[in-house]
Design a protein around this motif. Structure first.
Motif, PDB file in Angstrom:
ATOM      1  N   THR A 174       0.811  -1.230   0.000  1.00 51.21           N
ATOM      2  CA  THR A 174       0.000   0.000   0.000  1.00 51.21           C
ATOM      3  C   THR A 174       0.847   1.284   0.000  1.00 51.21           C
ATOM      4  OG1 THR A 174      -1.761  -1.220   1.093  1.00 51.21           O
ATOM      5  CG2 THR A 174      -1.920   1.174   1.155  1.00 51.21           C
ATOM      6  N   PRO A 175       1.892   1.415   0.860  1.00 51.72           N
ATOM      7  CA  PRO A 175       2.671   2.670   0.819  1.00 51.72           C
ATOM      8  C   PRO A 175       3.270   2.944  -0.564  1.00 51.72           C
ATOM      9  CG  PRO A 175       3.205   1.417   2.788  1.00 51.72           C
ATOM     10  CD  PRO A 175       2.363   0.510   1.925  1.00 51.72           C
ATOM     11  N   LYS A 176       3.608   1.869  -1.272  1.00 51.18           N
ATOM     12  CA  LYS A 176       4.225   2.044  -2.599  1.00 51.18           C
ATOM     13  C   LYS A 176       3.250   2.632  -3.634  1.00 51.18           C
ATOM     14  CE  LYS A 176       7.416  -0.439  -5.631  1.00 51.18           C
ATOM     15  NZ  LYS A 176       7.953  -1.755  -6.012  1.00 51.18           N
ATOM     16  N   LEU A 177       1.953   2.566  -3.342  1.00 53.71           N
ATOM     17  CA  LEU A 177       0.970   3.157  -4.255  1.00 53.71           C
ATOM     18  C   LEU A 177       1.130   4.675  -4.316  1.00 53.71           C
ATOM     19  CD1 LEU A 177      -2.252   1.210  -3.136  1.00 53.71           C
ATOM     20  CD2 LEU A 177      -0.981   0.879  -5.263  1.00 53.71           C
ATOM     21  N   LYS A 178       1.658   5.255  -3.223  1.00 53.63           N
ATOM     22  CA  LYS A 178       1.836   6.715  -3.119  1.00 53.63           C
ATOM     23  C   LYS A 178       0.570   7.479  -3.495  1.00 53.63           C
ATOM     24  CE  LYS A 178       6.839   7.088  -3.881  1.00 53.63           C
ATOM     25  NZ  LYS A 178       7.399   7.837  -2.845  1.00 53.63           N
ATOM     26  N   LEU A 179      -0.549   7.039  -2.925  1.00 50.96           N
ATOM     27  CA  LEU A 179      -1.810   7.701  -3.245  1.00 50.96           C
ATOM     28  C   LEU A 179      -1.883   9.058  -2.550  1.00 50.96           C
ATOM     29  CD1 LEU A 179      -4.253   4.680  -2.959  1.00 50.96           C
ATOM     30  CD2 LEU A 179      -3.201   5.649  -5.018  1.00 50.96           C
ATOM     31  N   ILE A 180      -2.626   9.962  -3.149  1.00 51.69           N
ATOM     32  CA  ILE A 180      -2.836  11.269  -2.517  1.00 51.69           C
ATOM     33  C   ILE A 180      -4.286  11.369  -2.051  1.00 51.69           C
ATOM     34  CG2 ILE A 180      -0.998  12.467  -3.753  1.00 51.69           C
ATOM     35  CD1 ILE A 180      -3.219  13.698  -5.556  1.00 51.69           C
ATOM     36  N   SER A 193       2.443   9.195   3.038  1.00 52.49           N
ATOM     37  CA  SER A 193       3.758   8.656   3.379  1.00 52.49           C
ATOM     38  C   SER A 193       4.102   8.815   4.860  1.00 52.49           C
ATOM     39  CB  SER A 193       4.832   9.320   2.514  1.00 52.49           C
ATOM     40  OG  SER A 193       4.625  10.706   2.462  1.00 52.49           O
ATOM     41  N   ASP A 194       3.258   9.485   5.638  1.00 53.50           N
ATOM     42  CA  ASP A 194       3.538   9.700   7.064  1.00 53.50           C
ATOM     43  C   ASP A 194       2.662   8.736   7.863  1.00 53.50           C
ATOM     44  OD1 ASP A 194       4.185  10.621   9.529  1.00 53.50           O
ATOM     45  OD2 ASP A 194       3.262  12.587   9.308  1.00 53.50           O
ATOM     46  N   LEU A 195       3.190   7.531   8.106  1.00 48.37           N
ATOM     47  CA  LEU A 195       2.358   6.463   8.669  1.00 48.37           C
ATOM     48  C   LEU A 195       2.767   6.107  10.100  1.00 48.37           C
ATOM     49  CD1 LEU A 195       2.487   4.045   5.584  1.00 48.37           C
ATOM     50  CD2 LEU A 195       0.870   5.883   6.025  1.00 48.37           C
ATOM     51  N   PHE A 196       1.846   5.564  10.846  1.00 50.46           N
ATOM     52  CA  PHE A 196       2.203   4.921  12.118  1.00 50.46           C
ATOM     53  C   PHE A 196       1.347   3.679  12.285  1.00 50.46           C
ATOM     54  CE2 PHE A 196      -1.350   5.993  14.969  1.00 50.46           C
ATOM     55  CZ  PHE A 196      -1.979   7.016  14.260  1.00 50.46           C
TER      56      PHE A 196
END
Ligand SMILES: Cc1cc2nc3c(=O)[nH]c(=O)nc-3n(C[C@H](O)[C@H](O)[C@H](O)COP(=O)(O)O)c2cc1C
Length: 217
Positions: A174-180, A193-196
Protein backbone atom coordinates in the motif's frame (compact mmCIF):
# COMPACT_ATOMS: atom_id res chain seq x y z
CA UNK A 1 -17.75 26.87 18.67
CA UNK A 2 -21.06 25.54 17.43
CA UNK A 3 -21.95 25.67 13.73
CA UNK A 4 -25.70 25.13 13.46
CA UNK A 5 -26.19 23.68 9.99
CA UNK A 6 -29.80 24.85 9.86
CA UNK A 7 -28.65 28.46 10.21
CA UNK A 8 -25.87 28.58 7.62
CA UNK A 9 -25.80 28.55 3.82
CA UNK A 10 -25.21 25.41 1.71
CA UNK A 11 -21.81 26.85 0.67
CA UNK A 12 -20.76 27.23 4.32
CA UNK A 13 -21.94 23.71 5.21
CA UNK A 14 -19.86 22.42 2.30
CA UNK A 15 -16.88 24.46 3.47
CA UNK A 16 -17.09 23.09 7.01
CA UNK A 17 -17.42 19.49 5.83
CA UNK A 18 -14.53 19.57 3.37
CA UNK A 19 -12.30 21.48 5.81
CA UNK A 20 -12.72 18.84 8.49
CA UNK A 21 -13.47 15.47 6.93
CA UNK A 22 -9.93 14.97 5.68
CA UNK A 23 -8.00 13.47 4.02
CA UNK A 24 -10.46 12.14 1.48
CA UNK A 25 -9.42 9.57 -1.11
CA UNK A 26 -10.00 10.60 -4.71
CA UNK A 27 -12.06 8.62 -7.21
CA UNK A 28 -10.78 9.57 -10.66
CA UNK A 29 -13.74 8.40 -12.68
CA UNK A 30 -13.79 7.46 -16.34
CA UNK A 31 -17.29 7.14 -17.77
CA UNK A 32 -18.88 7.37 -21.20
CA UNK A 33 -22.26 8.30 -22.59
CA UNK A 34 -24.51 6.13 -24.79
CA UNK A 35 -22.64 7.35 -27.90
CA UNK A 36 -19.24 6.35 -26.51
CA UNK A 37 -18.11 9.92 -25.69
CA UNK A 38 -15.48 9.53 -22.95
CA UNK A 39 -15.23 11.62 -19.81
CA UNK A 40 -12.87 11.79 -16.83
CA UNK A 41 -13.13 13.76 -13.58
CA UNK A 42 -11.98 13.51 -9.93
CA UNK A 43 -14.34 13.19 -6.93
CA UNK A 44 -13.29 13.24 -3.29
CA UNK A 45 -16.68 12.62 -1.71
CA UNK A 46 -15.61 9.03 -2.10
CA UNK A 47 -14.95 5.86 -0.18
CA UNK A 48 -15.44 2.09 -0.07
CA UNK A 49 -18.45 1.04 1.99
CA UNK A 50 -18.65 -2.71 1.94
CA UNK A 51 -16.50 -5.69 1.06
CA UNK A 52 -19.42 -8.05 0.47
CA UNK A 53 -20.85 -6.95 -1.83
CA UNK A 54 -17.84 -4.81 -2.80
CA UNK A 55 -19.32 -1.31 -2.93
CA UNK A 56 -17.85 2.13 -3.51
CA UNK A 57 -19.77 5.38 -3.18
CA UNK A 58 -19.21 8.77 -4.78
CA UNK A 59 -21.04 12.03 -4.06
CA UNK A 60 -21.47 13.86 -7.36
CA UNK A 61 -22.97 17.31 -7.67
CA UNK A 62 -24.31 19.44 -10.48
CA UNK A 63 -22.56 22.11 -12.54
CA UNK A 64 -25.54 24.32 -11.75
CA UNK A 65 -29.08 23.54 -10.58
CA UNK A 66 -30.64 21.20 -13.12
CA UNK A 67 -27.38 20.48 -15.03
CA UNK A 68 -25.83 17.27 -13.74
CA UNK A 69 -22.08 16.82 -13.91
CA UNK A 70 -21.18 14.78 -16.99
CA UNK A 71 -19.96 11.86 -14.85
CA UNK A 72 -23.31 11.44 -13.09
CA UNK A 73 -25.26 11.85 -16.34
CA UNK A 74 -23.07 9.23 -18.04
CA UNK A 75 -23.31 6.76 -15.18
CA UNK A 76 -27.09 7.15 -15.08
CA UNK A 77 -27.19 6.59 -18.86
CA UNK A 78 -24.78 3.66 -19.29
CA UNK A 79 -24.56 2.25 -15.70
CA UNK A 80 -20.81 1.59 -15.92
CA UNK A 81 -17.68 3.44 -14.80
CA UNK A 82 -14.09 2.97 -13.71
CA UNK A 83 -12.72 4.38 -10.44
CA UNK A 84 -9.00 5.05 -10.81
CA UNK A 85 -6.99 5.94 -7.71
CA UNK A 86 -4.63 8.91 -7.84
CA UNK A 87 -0.91 8.63 -7.10
CA UNK A 88 1.47 11.55 -6.55
CA UNK A 89 2.78 11.31 -10.11
CA UNK A 90 -0.74 11.74 -11.52
CA UNK A 91 -1.74 14.77 -9.42
CA UNK A 92 -1.23 17.40 -12.14
CA UNK A 93 -3.09 15.38 -14.78
CA UNK A 94 -5.94 14.73 -12.34
CA UNK A 95 -6.20 18.47 -11.76
CA UNK A 96 -6.53 19.13 -15.50
CA UNK A 97 -9.44 16.69 -15.73
CA UNK A 98 -11.26 18.67 -13.00
CA UNK A 99 -11.61 21.69 -15.33
CA UNK A 100 -15.33 22.21 -15.95
CA UNK A 101 -15.22 21.61 -19.70
CA UNK A 102 -18.35 21.31 -21.84
CA UNK A 103 -19.69 17.72 -22.18
CA UNK A 104 -18.15 17.21 -25.66
CA UNK A 105 -14.59 17.55 -24.32
CA UNK A 106 -12.67 14.36 -23.54
CA UNK A 107 -10.63 15.30 -20.47
CA UNK A 108 -8.39 12.27 -21.02
CA UNK A 109 -7.16 13.87 -24.25
CA UNK A 110 -6.83 17.31 -22.66
CA UNK A 111 -4.58 15.85 -19.95
CA UNK A 112 -2.77 13.58 -22.45
CA UNK A 113 -3.65 10.50 -20.46
CA UNK A 114 -3.18 7.04 -21.88
CA UNK A 115 -5.95 4.55 -21.31
CA UNK A 116 -6.16 0.76 -21.24
CA UNK A 117 -9.34 -1.12 -22.23
CA UNK A 118 -11.35 -2.53 -19.33
CA UNK A 119 -12.31 -6.20 -19.13
CA UNK A 120 -15.96 -6.09 -17.97
CA UNK A 121 -17.13 -2.51 -18.60
CA UNK A 122 -16.99 -0.21 -21.61
CA UNK A 123 -15.10 2.80 -20.15
CA UNK A 124 -11.33 2.24 -20.12
CA UNK A 125 -9.01 2.74 -17.16
CA UNK A 126 -6.25 5.34 -16.80
CA UNK A 127 -2.83 3.81 -17.43
CA UNK A 128 -0.93 5.94 -14.90
CA UNK A 129 -3.22 4.93 -12.02
CA UNK A 130 -1.75 2.14 -9.88
CA UNK A 131 -5.24 0.87 -9.00
CA UNK A 132 -8.42 0.88 -11.08
CA UNK A 133 -11.81 -0.57 -10.21
CA UNK A 134 -14.28 -1.58 -12.88
CA UNK A 135 -17.74 -0.74 -11.51
CA UNK A 136 -21.38 -1.35 -12.35
CA UNK A 137 -24.01 1.03 -11.05
CA UNK A 138 -26.05 -0.38 -8.14
CA UNK A 139 -28.07 2.67 -7.23
CA UNK A 140 -28.05 6.45 -7.24
CA UNK A 141 -29.36 7.91 -4.00
CA UNK A 142 -30.65 11.39 -4.79
CA UNK A 143 -29.42 13.78 -2.07
CA UNK A 144 -31.63 16.77 -2.68
CA UNK A 145 -31.88 18.72 -5.95
CA UNK A 146 -28.16 19.10 -6.65
CA UNK A 147 -26.29 16.09 -5.34
CA UNK A 148 -26.43 12.34 -5.77
CA UNK A 149 -24.64 9.43 -4.11
CA UNK A 150 -23.58 6.95 -6.77
CA UNK A 151 -23.16 3.44 -5.39
CA UNK A 152 -21.15 1.11 -7.58
CA UNK A 153 -20.44 -2.58 -7.32
CA UNK A 154 -16.77 -3.31 -8.00
CA UNK A 155 -16.62 -6.17 -10.52
CA UNK A 156 -12.84 -6.18 -10.98
CA UNK A 157 -9.75 -4.43 -9.69
CA UNK A 158 -6.51 -3.83 -11.58
CA UNK A 159 -3.39 -3.32 -9.48
CA UNK A 160 -0.02 -2.40 -11.01
CA UNK A 161 2.23 -5.48 -10.98
CA UNK A 162 5.08 -3.92 -8.99
CA UNK A 163 2.83 -3.13 -6.00
CA UNK A 164 1.44 -6.66 -5.70
CA UNK A 165 3.48 -8.37 -2.99
CA UNK A 166 1.78 -11.75 -3.19
CA UNK A 167 -0.95 -12.35 -5.73
CA UNK A 168 -2.13 -15.64 -4.18
CA UNK A 169 -2.65 -13.90 -0.82
CA UNK A 170 -3.98 -10.65 -2.36
CA UNK A 171 -1.24 -8.70 -0.57
CA UNK A 172 -0.58 -5.17 -1.79
CA UNK A 173 2.32 -2.85 -0.96
CA UNK A 174 0.00 0.00 0.00
CA UNK A 175 2.67 2.67 0.82
CA UNK A 176 4.22 2.04 -2.60
CA UNK A 177 0.97 3.16 -4.26
CA UNK A 178 1.84 6.71 -3.12
CA UNK A 179 -1.81 7.70 -3.24
CA UNK A 180 -2.84 11.27 -2.52
CA UNK A 181 -5.85 12.50 -0.57
CA UNK A 182 -7.77 15.72 -0.77
CA UNK A 183 -7.51 18.10 2.17
CA UNK A 184 -9.20 21.43 2.90
CA UNK A 185 -10.04 24.24 0.53
CA UNK A 186 -9.68 23.86 -3.16
CA UNK A 187 -5.97 23.29 -3.53
CA UNK A 188 -4.65 21.24 -0.59
CA UNK A 189 -3.68 17.59 -0.81
CA UNK A 190 -2.03 15.05 1.48
CA UNK A 191 0.55 12.40 0.70
CA UNK A 192 0.13 9.00 2.31
CA UNK A 193 3.76 8.66 3.38
CA UNK A 194 3.54 9.70 7.06
CA UNK A 195 2.36 6.46 8.67
CA UNK A 196 2.20 4.92 12.12
CA UNK A 197 1.14 1.49 13.28
CA UNK A 198 -1.26 0.59 16.07
CA UNK A 199 -2.48 -2.94 16.70
CA UNK A 200 -6.08 -3.72 17.64
CA UNK A 201 -6.50 -4.63 21.33
CA UNK A 202 -7.90 -8.14 21.88
CA UNK A 203 -10.83 -7.95 24.32
CA UNK A 204 -9.22 -10.58 26.57
CA UNK A 205 -6.13 -8.32 27.02
CA UNK A 206 -8.32 -5.36 27.99
CA UNK A 207 -10.10 -7.39 30.68
CA UNK A 208 -6.71 -8.55 31.98
CA UNK A 209 -5.54 -4.93 32.26
CA UNK A 210 -8.65 -4.03 34.28
CA UNK A 211 -8.14 -6.87 36.75
CA UNK A 212 -4.40 -6.00 37.14
CA UNK A 213 -5.07 -2.29 37.76
CA UNK A 214 -4.43 -1.11 41.37
CA UNK A 215 -7.64 -0.84 43.42
CA UNK A 216 -9.15 2.67 43.66
CA UNK A 217 -10.24 2.10 47.29
C1 LIG B 1 -9.57 16.72 -6.08
C2 LIG B 1 -10.95 17.08 -6.53
C3 LIG B 1 -12.04 16.47 -5.93
C4 LIG B 1 -13.35 16.76 -6.36
N1 LIG B 1 -14.39 16.16 -5.73
C5 LIG B 1 -15.65 16.39 -6.15
C6 LIG B 1 -16.74 15.70 -5.53
O1 LIG B 1 -16.58 14.90 -4.61
N2 LIG B 1 -17.99 15.93 -6.02
C7 LIG B 1 -18.20 16.79 -7.05
O2 LIG B 1 -19.36 16.95 -7.48
N3 LIG B 1 -17.20 17.45 -7.65
C8 LIG B 1 -15.93 17.26 -7.24
N4 LIG B 1 -14.87 17.90 -7.85
C9 LIG B 1 -15.14 18.77 -9.01
C10 LIG B 1 -15.29 17.96 -10.30
O3 LIG B 1 -14.13 17.20 -10.56
C11 LIG B 1 -15.53 18.94 -11.47
O4 LIG B 1 -16.76 19.61 -11.27
C12 LIG B 1 -15.51 18.28 -12.82
O5 LIG B 1 -15.48 19.26 -13.83
C13 LIG B 1 -16.73 17.40 -13.07
O6 LIG B 1 -16.58 16.87 -14.35
P1 LIG B 1 -17.71 16.22 -15.23
O7 LIG B 1 -18.78 17.25 -15.49
O8 LIG B 1 -16.96 15.85 -16.47
O9 LIG B 1 -18.24 15.04 -14.51
C14 LIG B 1 -13.57 17.68 -7.41
C15 LIG B 1 -12.45 18.32 -8.00
C16 LIG B 1 -11.16 18.02 -7.56
C17 LIG B 1 -9.99 18.73 -8.18
Amino acid sequence: MLFDFAAISPQDRYKLLVSTVTPRPIAWIVSQNAHGQLNAAPFSFFNAFSGDPPVVGIGIGSHEPGRLKDTRRNIRETREFVVNLVSEEAAQAMNITAIEFEPSVNELEEAQLETIPSVYVKPPRIAVSPVAMECELMQIVELGPNNGLVLGRVVAMHVRDDVVLNQAKNEIDTPKLKLIGRMHGRGWYARTSDLFQMDRIPRANWKLRESNAPSQR
